[in-house]
Design a protein around this motif. Structure first.
Motif, PDB file in Angstrom:
ATOM      1  N   THR A 123       7.377  -5.244  -5.960  1.00  0.00           N
ATOM      2  CA  THR A 123       7.161  -6.632  -5.524  1.00  0.00           C
ATOM      3  C   THR A 123       5.930  -6.683  -4.622  1.00  0.00           C
ATOM      4  O   THR A 123       5.848  -5.954  -3.627  1.00  0.00           O
ATOM      5  N   VAL A 124       4.989  -7.532  -4.967  1.00  0.00           N
ATOM      6  CA  VAL A 124       3.708  -7.573  -4.251  1.00  0.00           C
ATOM      7  C   VAL A 124       3.857  -8.303  -2.922  1.00  0.00           C
ATOM      8  O   VAL A 124       4.288  -9.450  -2.863  1.00  0.00           O
ATOM      9  N   VAL A 125       3.491  -7.628  -1.863  1.00  0.00           N
ATOM     10  CA  VAL A 125       3.389  -8.198  -0.525  1.00  0.00           C
ATOM     11  C   VAL A 125       1.927  -8.088  -0.117  1.00  0.00           C
ATOM     12  O   VAL A 125       1.355  -7.002  -0.133  1.00  0.00           O
ATOM     13  N   GLY A 126       1.321  -9.213   0.241  1.00  0.00           N
ATOM     14  CA  GLY A 126      -0.112  -9.199   0.531  1.00  0.00           C
ATOM     15  C   GLY A 126      -0.891  -9.288  -0.766  1.00  0.00           C
ATOM     16  O   GLY A 126      -1.010 -10.352  -1.361  1.00  0.00           O
ATOM     17  N   ASP A 127      -1.390  -8.172  -1.226  1.00  0.00           N
ATOM     18  CA  ASP A 127      -2.085  -8.111  -2.508  1.00  0.00           C
ATOM     19  C   ASP A 127      -1.972  -6.687  -3.053  1.00  0.00           C
ATOM     20  O   ASP A 127      -1.306  -5.837  -2.462  1.00  0.00           O
ATOM     21  N   ARG A 128      -2.624  -6.427  -4.189  1.00  0.00           N
ATOM     22  CA  ARG A 128      -2.507  -5.115  -4.817  1.00  0.00           C
ATOM     23  C   ARG A 128      -3.069  -4.002  -3.935  1.00  0.00           C
ATOM     24  O   ARG A 128      -2.557  -2.879  -3.914  1.00  0.00           O
ATOM     25  N   ARG A 129      -4.141  -4.315  -3.193  1.00  0.00           N
ATOM     26  CA  ARG A 129      -4.721  -3.304  -2.308  1.00  0.00           C
ATOM     27  C   ARG A 129      -3.731  -2.908  -1.218  1.00  0.00           C
ATOM     28  O   ARG A 129      -3.550  -1.721  -0.913  1.00  0.00           O
ATOM     29  N   VAL A 130      -3.088  -3.921  -0.639  1.00  0.00           N
ATOM     30  CA  VAL A 130      -2.086  -3.655   0.393  1.00  0.00           C
ATOM     31  C   VAL A 130      -0.946  -2.825  -0.177  1.00  0.00           C
ATOM     32  O   VAL A 130      -0.472  -1.865   0.450  1.00  0.00           O
ATOM     33  N   MET A 131      -0.510  -3.164  -1.394  1.00  0.00           N
ATOM     34  CA  MET A 131       0.608  -2.447  -2.000  1.00  0.00           C
ATOM     35  C   MET A 131       0.250  -1.006  -2.330  1.00  0.00           C
ATOM     36  O   MET A 131       1.065  -0.093  -2.124  1.00  0.00           O
ATOM     37  N   ALA A 132      -0.953  -0.786  -2.841  1.00  0.00           N
ATOM     38  CA  ALA A 132      -1.356   0.584  -3.169  1.00  0.00           C
ATOM     39  C   ALA A 132      -1.351   1.457  -1.927  1.00  0.00           C
ATOM     40  O   ALA A 132      -0.837   2.588  -1.931  1.00  0.00           O
ATOM     41  N   ALA A 133      -1.900   0.937  -0.832  1.00  0.00           N
ATOM     42  CA  ALA A 133      -1.929   1.705   0.415  1.00  0.00           C
ATOM     43  C   ALA A 133      -0.514   1.911   0.954  1.00  0.00           C
ATOM     44  O   ALA A 133      -0.179   2.986   1.479  1.00  0.00           O
ATOM     45  N   GLN A 134       0.325   0.890   0.832  1.00  0.00           N
ATOM     46  CA  GLN A 134       1.701   0.999   1.310  1.00  0.00           C
ATOM     47  C   GLN A 134       2.467   2.089   0.558  1.00  0.00           C
ATOM     48  O   GLN A 134       3.187   2.899   1.153  1.00  0.00           O
ATOM     49  N   LEU A 135       2.316   2.123  -0.742  1.00  0.00           N
ATOM     50  CA  LEU A 135       3.048   3.108  -1.535  1.00  0.00           C
ATOM     51  C   LEU A 135       2.550   4.526  -1.278  1.00  0.00           C
ATOM     52  O   LEU A 135       3.350   5.470  -1.213  1.00  0.00           O
ATOM     53  N   ARG A 136       1.244   4.688  -1.102  1.00  0.00           N
ATOM     54  CA  ARG A 136       0.737   6.028  -0.748  1.00  0.00           C
ATOM     55  C   ARG A 136       1.275   6.456   0.613  1.00  0.00           C
ATOM     56  O   ARG A 136       1.574   7.633   0.831  1.00  0.00           O
ATOM     57  N   HIS A 137       1.416   5.488   1.527  1.00  0.00           N
ATOM     58  CA  HIS A 137       1.961   5.790   2.856  1.00  0.00           C
ATOM     59  C   HIS A 137       3.413   6.271   2.740  1.00  0.00           C
ATOM     60  O   HIS A 137       3.802   7.252   3.393  1.00  0.00           O
ATOM     61  N   ILE A 138       4.210   5.593   1.921  1.00  0.00           N
ATOM     62  CA  ILE A 138       5.596   6.017   1.719  1.00  0.00           C
ATOM     63  C   ILE A 138       5.644   7.422   1.136  1.00  0.00           C
ATOM     64  O   ILE A 138       6.420   8.281   1.589  1.00  0.00           O
ATOM     65  N   ALA A 139       4.812   7.670   0.130  1.00  0.00           N
ATOM     66  CA  ALA A 139       4.794   8.991  -0.497  1.00  0.00           C
ATOM     67  C   ALA A 139       4.410  10.072   0.505  1.00  0.00           C
ATOM     68  O   ALA A 139       5.010  11.157   0.529  1.00  0.00           O
ATOM     69  N   ASP A 140       3.431   9.788   1.336  1.00  0.00           N
ATOM     70  CA  ASP A 140       3.013  10.768   2.351  1.00  0.00           C
ATOM     71  C   ASP A 140       4.136  11.021   3.361  1.00  0.00           C
ATOM     72  O   ASP A 140       4.404  12.168   3.737  1.00  0.00           O
ATOM     73  N   LEU A 141       4.796   9.955   3.817  1.00  0.00           N
ATOM     74  CA  LEU A 141       5.890  10.121   4.775  1.00  0.00           C
ATOM     75  C   LEU A 141       7.017  10.949   4.184  1.00  0.00           C
ATOM     76  O   LEU A 141       7.675  11.729   4.895  1.00  0.00           O
ATOM     77  N   SER A 142       7.240  10.800   2.885  1.00  0.00           N
ATOM     78  CA  SER A 142       8.357  11.502   2.258  1.00  0.00           C
ATOM     79  C   SER A 142       8.128  13.005   2.139  1.00  0.00           C
ATOM     80  O   SER A 142       9.037  13.740   1.748  1.00  0.00           O
ATOM     81  N   THR A 143       6.935  13.460   2.480  1.00  0.00           N
ATOM     82  CA  THR A 143       6.692  14.910   2.503  1.00  0.00           C
ATOM     83  C   THR A 143       7.108  15.530   3.832  1.00  0.00           C
ATOM     84  O   THR A 143       7.137  16.755   3.966  1.00  0.00           O
ATOM     85  N   ARG A 144       7.424  14.717   4.828  1.00  0.00           N
ATOM     86  CA  ARG A 144       7.883  15.227   6.107  1.00  0.00           C
ATOM     87  C   ARG A 144       9.293  15.791   5.964  1.00  0.00           C
ATOM     88  O   ARG A 144      10.103  15.275   5.185  1.00  0.00           O
ATOM     89  N   GLU A 145       9.601  16.825   6.737  1.00  0.00           N
ATOM     90  CA  GLU A 145      10.908  17.461   6.632  1.00  0.00           C
ATOM     91  C   GLU A 145      12.044  16.524   7.023  1.00  0.00           C
ATOM     92  O   GLU A 145      13.176  16.675   6.534  1.00  0.00           O
ATOM     93  N   ASN A 146      11.772  15.573   7.903  1.00  0.00           N
ATOM     94  CA  ASN A 146      12.845  14.704   8.393  1.00  0.00           C
ATOM     95  C   ASN A 146      12.956  13.382   7.638  1.00  0.00           C
ATOM     96  O   ASN A 146      13.795  12.549   7.988  1.00  0.00           O
ATOM     97  N   VAL A 147      12.129  13.181   6.609  1.00  0.00           N
ATOM     98  CA  VAL A 147      12.151  11.921   5.860  1.00  0.00           C
ATOM     99  C   VAL A 147      12.330  12.207   4.375  1.00  0.00           C
ATOM    100  O   VAL A 147      11.566  12.952   3.778  1.00  0.00           O
TER     101      VAL A 147
END
Length: 301
Positions: free
Chosen positions: A186-210
């Motif tokens: 679901t698009v929040v903001g625009d596609r650029r915002v969403m692309a950055a948001q999803l990369r952020h989630i993916a990066d956070l999910s590499t942490r041992e506690n997430v």
């Protein structure tokens, strides 16, 4: 699975704990020790200590107002303390948005900051702990249309400060997050915002506690019905192996949020989360799919 070390079900402890946290912060702000403040109230030290730890079952409003006077609290903060004191007998607690309790005594923020682990289910939106500043700002601009640009910035800054609970180096909280696929498409903001948001989630999910898992569209509804957004807050144990605070479930709706403490209610949410989790992709495939969707947003697909 149930927790044999959960506190008893004699009524909601949430208002008492929140009141205790509020009064402790007010005492610290006044530069008083427990002994000094108790002396000014002509109390034993243990009486104030129990009140600050949320252990006093029968809270008297006049005592709370006396403490507010000792601490020099203004009318707004005194009203907030009085409101909490009046709600302490409640068996359950409905915390409505824009109620008498102001932002500086927000219950949710206190639970989030003190939790050892959080189990999060979000069907439609990226949870606050995982949001980028641009994603958060795009949401808040719609939800708070009367806010000035500076007010919106302060909201975004507050959310960033809250995220420290999973980002800090020393003893970060554990976070297990299940997102339905709709939340990342679901698009929040625009596609650029969403692309950055999803990369952020993916990066956070590499942490041992997430750990982040996706519930794909093809999984349908594992419980045969849609679930609301909810978070299970679990707290640390003391030296005797007892929970320092009872496990709490926060379930959200448009009008407000319900907090559940009773073991039967907490167990229902745990079981529901377990069924949903079993239908998700594993952590690594979830991360791969999130990155793939981010590339789709980048490419305008």
């Amino acid at each position: 699975m149930t927790d044999g070390d959960e506190p008893g079900e004699t009524g909601s402890t949430l208002p008492r704990r929140q009141l205790g946290r509020f009064l402790r912060e007010a005492r610290d702000g006044a530069g008083l020790t427990v002994e000094q403040a108790a002396g000014l109230m002509e109390w034993n030290k243990s009486t104030l200590s129990r009140l600050e730890r949320g252990l006093t079952e029968k809270v008297r409003v006049r005592d709370v107002l006396g403490l507010c006077e000792v601490y020099g609290l203004d009318d707004e903060k005194t009203a907030a303390a009085k409101s909490l004191a009046e709600q302490t007998p409640a068996k359950s607690w409905w915390h409505a948005y824009a109620d008498l309790i102001p932002a500086h005594s927000n219950l949710f923020v206190g639970l989030e900051a003190g939790a050892k682990s959080m189990t999060i289910f979000q069907p439609l939106i990226v949870p606050g702990l995982l949001q980028t500043a641009d994603y958060a700002r795009a949401l808040d601009r719609i939800y708070f249309p009367a806010d000035t640009a500076s007010a919106l910035d302060r909201r975004v800054e507050l959310r960033a400060q809250r995220q420290n609970v999973i980002l800090r180096q020393r003893h970060p909280a554990q976070a297990l997050v299940v997102l339905q696929e709709a939340a990342v498409r679901t698009v929040v903001g625009d596609r650029r915002v969403m692309a950055a948001q999803l990369r952020h989630i993916a990066d956070l999910s590499t942490r041992e506690n997430v750990e982040v898992r996706l519930l794909p569209f093809r999984a349908g509804f594992p419980l045969g019905m849609p679930l609301p957004p909810f978070i299970i807050f679990r707290f640390a144990k003391d030296a005797r192996g007892k929970l320092t605070e009872p496990t709490v479930v926060f379930a959200e709706s448009f009008a407000g949020a319900m907090y559940f403490e009773r073991q039967t209610e907490v167990e229902l949410y745990r079981e529901a989360f377990g069924k949903v989790q079993r239908a998700t992709l594993d952590a690594r495939p979830s991360r791969d799919l999130i990155r793939e969707i981010a590339r789709e947003f980048d490419n305008g697909r």
